[in-house]
Design a protein around this motif. Structure first.
Motif, PDB file in Angstrom:
ATOM      1  N   SER A  94      -5.464  -3.206  -0.073  1.00 57.33           N
ATOM      2  CA  SER A  94      -4.764  -3.166  -1.354  1.00 57.33           C
ATOM      3  C   SER A  94      -5.470  -2.216  -2.324  1.00 57.33           C
ATOM      4  O   SER A  94      -4.821  -1.507  -3.075  1.00 57.33           O
ATOM      5  CB  SER A  94      -4.649  -4.565  -1.925  1.00 57.33           C
ATOM      6  N   ARG A 131      -7.197   0.439  -1.446  1.00 61.83           N
ATOM      7  CA  ARG A 131      -6.830   1.775  -0.954  1.00 61.83           C
ATOM      8  C   ARG A 131      -5.425   2.132  -1.373  1.00 61.83           C
ATOM      9  O   ARG A 131      -5.160   3.212  -1.892  1.00 61.83           O
ATOM     10  CB  ARG A 131      -6.894   1.775   0.575  1.00 61.83           C
ATOM     11  N   THR A 132      -4.502   1.204  -1.109  1.00 60.87           N
ATOM     12  CA  THR A 132      -3.089   1.467  -1.396  1.00 60.87           C
ATOM     13  C   THR A 132      -2.881   1.702  -2.884  1.00 60.87           C
ATOM     14  O   THR A 132      -2.168   2.628  -3.282  1.00 60.87           O
ATOM     15  CB  THR A 132      -2.242   0.269  -0.945  1.00 60.87           C
ATOM     16  N   THR A 155      -4.300   5.161  -3.837  1.00 59.62           N
ATOM     17  CA  THR A 155      -3.442   6.232  -3.320  1.00 59.62           C
ATOM     18  C   THR A 155      -2.126   6.258  -4.092  1.00 59.62           C
ATOM     19  O   THR A 155      -1.646   7.321  -4.494  1.00 59.62           O
ATOM     20  CB  THR A 155      -3.165   6.017  -1.824  1.00 59.62           C
ATOM     21  N   ALA A 156      -1.554   5.091  -4.327  1.00 62.46           N
ATOM     22  CA  ALA A 156      -0.266   5.026  -5.014  1.00 62.46           C
ATOM     23  C   ALA A 156      -0.387   5.559  -6.440  1.00 62.46           C
ATOM     24  O   ALA A 156       0.494   6.285  -6.910  1.00 62.46           O
ATOM     25  CB  ALA A 156       0.247   3.596  -5.018  1.00 62.46           C
ATOM     26  N   TRP A 158      -5.377  10.782  -0.498  1.00 59.83           N
ATOM     27  CA  TRP A 158      -6.028   9.980   0.531  1.00 59.83           C
ATOM     28  C   TRP A 158      -7.536  10.301   0.594  1.00 59.83           C
ATOM     29  O   TRP A 158      -8.366   9.396   0.591  1.00 59.83           O
ATOM     30  CB  TRP A 158      -5.361  10.239   1.888  1.00 59.83           C
TER      31      TRP A 158
END
Lengths: 185, 288
Positions: free
Chosen positions: B4, B6-7, B10-11, B178
């Motif tokens: 989460s 990471r996401t 990135t988001a 990323w």
């Protein structure tokens, strides 16, 4: 514009040719009226050297009795010529033509034509005649009829001798004529 | 939880990038399309002026044949489908229609005196209508109608190019996003892994990697210092317990420890000698 004029314009629209005239339709107007209108237009497309023109007025003389005079007077009342007040005079004495800037030699009297051209030749005077062969004889512009239309021929050599410049736009529309040797000279 | 973070990173990076890209794309596209249309209108106005200028004498002397001649070079401009010259009084004077064009526009026989000057890009055509003026004299009006096919193709090509650029930028920003989030999250994940190991193995001698820049470095150093203090305290505790035990075992007095429930918790060597029960047997038994 009348119904007839509108129909004429429609006919012109259909063919892309034919008699459609600025203002009102050609068919509604008499030949002297059209010629008077053309005389005014010539002063827009033929240029004098500025020093050859009077400061405030431009004198258009009609040599010979013609209904053109009346129509020219009407035009002169409404418009200026080359930014100057237009003065229209009927002149019968050829010696007085030298004081005019535009001379319309009315009628087809050749003797009178030659006499008038002899006075105006080489002077900054726009000579306009309506006699067959007049341009070849030294008139700068000469009217002729082509079918139903009033057309004109122009003698660029005579214009040059009179220090007048005929614009290419006008020459496009005209039949270009050279002076004949021993014509009016 | 790892995913989460990471996401989310990135988001966020992608979201901001996409928002800026799309905003830029829209502004540039709108401005450029406007410019392309304006350019077209200007080009047509110039053509109208030049052709109108050549038609002045024809209009002045009512020479419709010459006016038609003047219009004919318009065939050099394949976009121009039709043209009309109106006289000073507004009457239709001469027209032009591109070869192969099925229907000419329905030119009015007479242009109303209050007909406005036009400079319009419409759905399928561009229309320019300007007065013909020469040396201060008005001679009439010229109107040009051009197809929008080339204009639309130009705009389409531009939008496609821009879209391709935006797509490439999106791909680039995904990769960049990323990579960027990895640089931020990797040390955090390593730190979290060490913390997990410490709590599962009870081994306070483990250490986190150090040398990260900024707050992450402070965090790793603080974590290691905490582990160091924990390790030292444990060592102290063990040594003082061993000392105490040696004292108790060497005591000539029997020492027996009993907790609140009456269970034996301490049983020294002297107690074993006097009471005849080994320490191992006594510990955990009720005292009796």
């Amino acid at each position: 514009m009348g119904v007839r004029a509108a129909l004429l314009a429609l006919a012109a629209a259909g063919s892309g040719l034919g008699p459609a005239w600025p203002g009102t339709a050609h068919a509604d107007r008499t030949e002297p009226e059209i010629k008077a209108e053309f005389v005014e237009r010539f002063t827009r497309f033929i240029d004098w050297a500025e020093k050859d023109l009077p400061d405030h007025e431009l004198v258009v003389c009609v040599h010979g009795d013609s209904p053109i005079t009346r129509h020219l007077e009407r035009i002169a009342n409404r418009r200026t010529l080359r930014g100057r007040r237009a003065v229209v005079e009927a002149v019968s004495d050829p010696d007085r033509l030298v004081d005019c800037q535009v001379v319309v030699i009315a009628g087809s009297d050749r003797r009178r034509l030659r006499a008038a051209l002899a006075r105006t030749e080489g002077r900054p005077i726009l000579t306009i005649a309506e006699t067959p062969g007049a341009a070849a004889a030294g008139a700068i512009v000469n009217f002729y009829r082509d079918d139903k239309h009033v057309r004109f021929e122009i003698n660029p050599g005579a214009a040059r001798d009179s220090r007048l410049k005929v614009r290419a736009k006008l020459l496009r529309l005209a039949r270009v004529v050279r002076s004949e040797r021993g014509g009016a000279r | 939880v790892n995913l989460s973070l990471r996401t989310r990173l990135t988001a966020s990076i992608l979201g901001i990038t996409l928002f800026c890209l799309l905003l830029g794309f829209t502004v540039i596209a709108l401005r450029q399309i406007d410019a392309i249309r304006e350019q077209r209108l200007q080009a047509m106005s110039v053509i109208a002026e030049v052709v109108g200028d050549s038609a002045t004498a024809a209009l002045a002397f009512g020479d419709a044949a010459d006016a038609t001649d003047v219009l004919s070079p318009l065939s050099e401009f394949p976009d121009i489908e039709a043209a009309a010259l109106y006289g000073e009084g507004g009457q239709l004077f001469a027209t032009y229609r591109r070869a192969g064009l099925r229907a000419a526009p329905p030119w009015p026989a007479e242009l109303p005196a209050d007909a406005p000057t036009l400079r319009e890009v419409r759905d399928t055509t561009t229309v320019v209508r300007i007065p013909v003026v020469y040396q201060g004299y008005a001679y009439g009006t010229i109107e040009l109608v051009a197809s929008n096919a080339a204009l639309a193709a130009e705009i389409r090509a531009f939008v496609l190019t821009l879209a391709a650029i935006v797509l490439a930028l999106v791909v680039l920003s995904v990769i960049a996003g990323w990579t960027l989030q990895r640089r931020i999250t990797r040390p955090i994940f390593e730190l979290a892994a060490v913390a997990g190991q410490v709590s599962s193995s009870q081994d306070a001698s483990l250490r986190a990697r150090t040398g990260y820049p900024g707050e992450l470095g402070t965090l790793a150093d603080g974590f290691n210092a905490m582990l160091g203090r924990l390790e030292a305290r444990e060592r102290e505790l063990v040594s003082s317990r061993d000392t105490l035990r040696a004292l108790i075992d060497a005591s000539p007095v029997a020492i027996i420890g009993i907790d609140g429930a009456g269970t034996v918790t301490l049983w020294n060597a002297r107690a074993a000698a006097i009471l005849g029960a080994a320490e191992g047997d006594a510990i955990g038994r009720p005292v009796d």
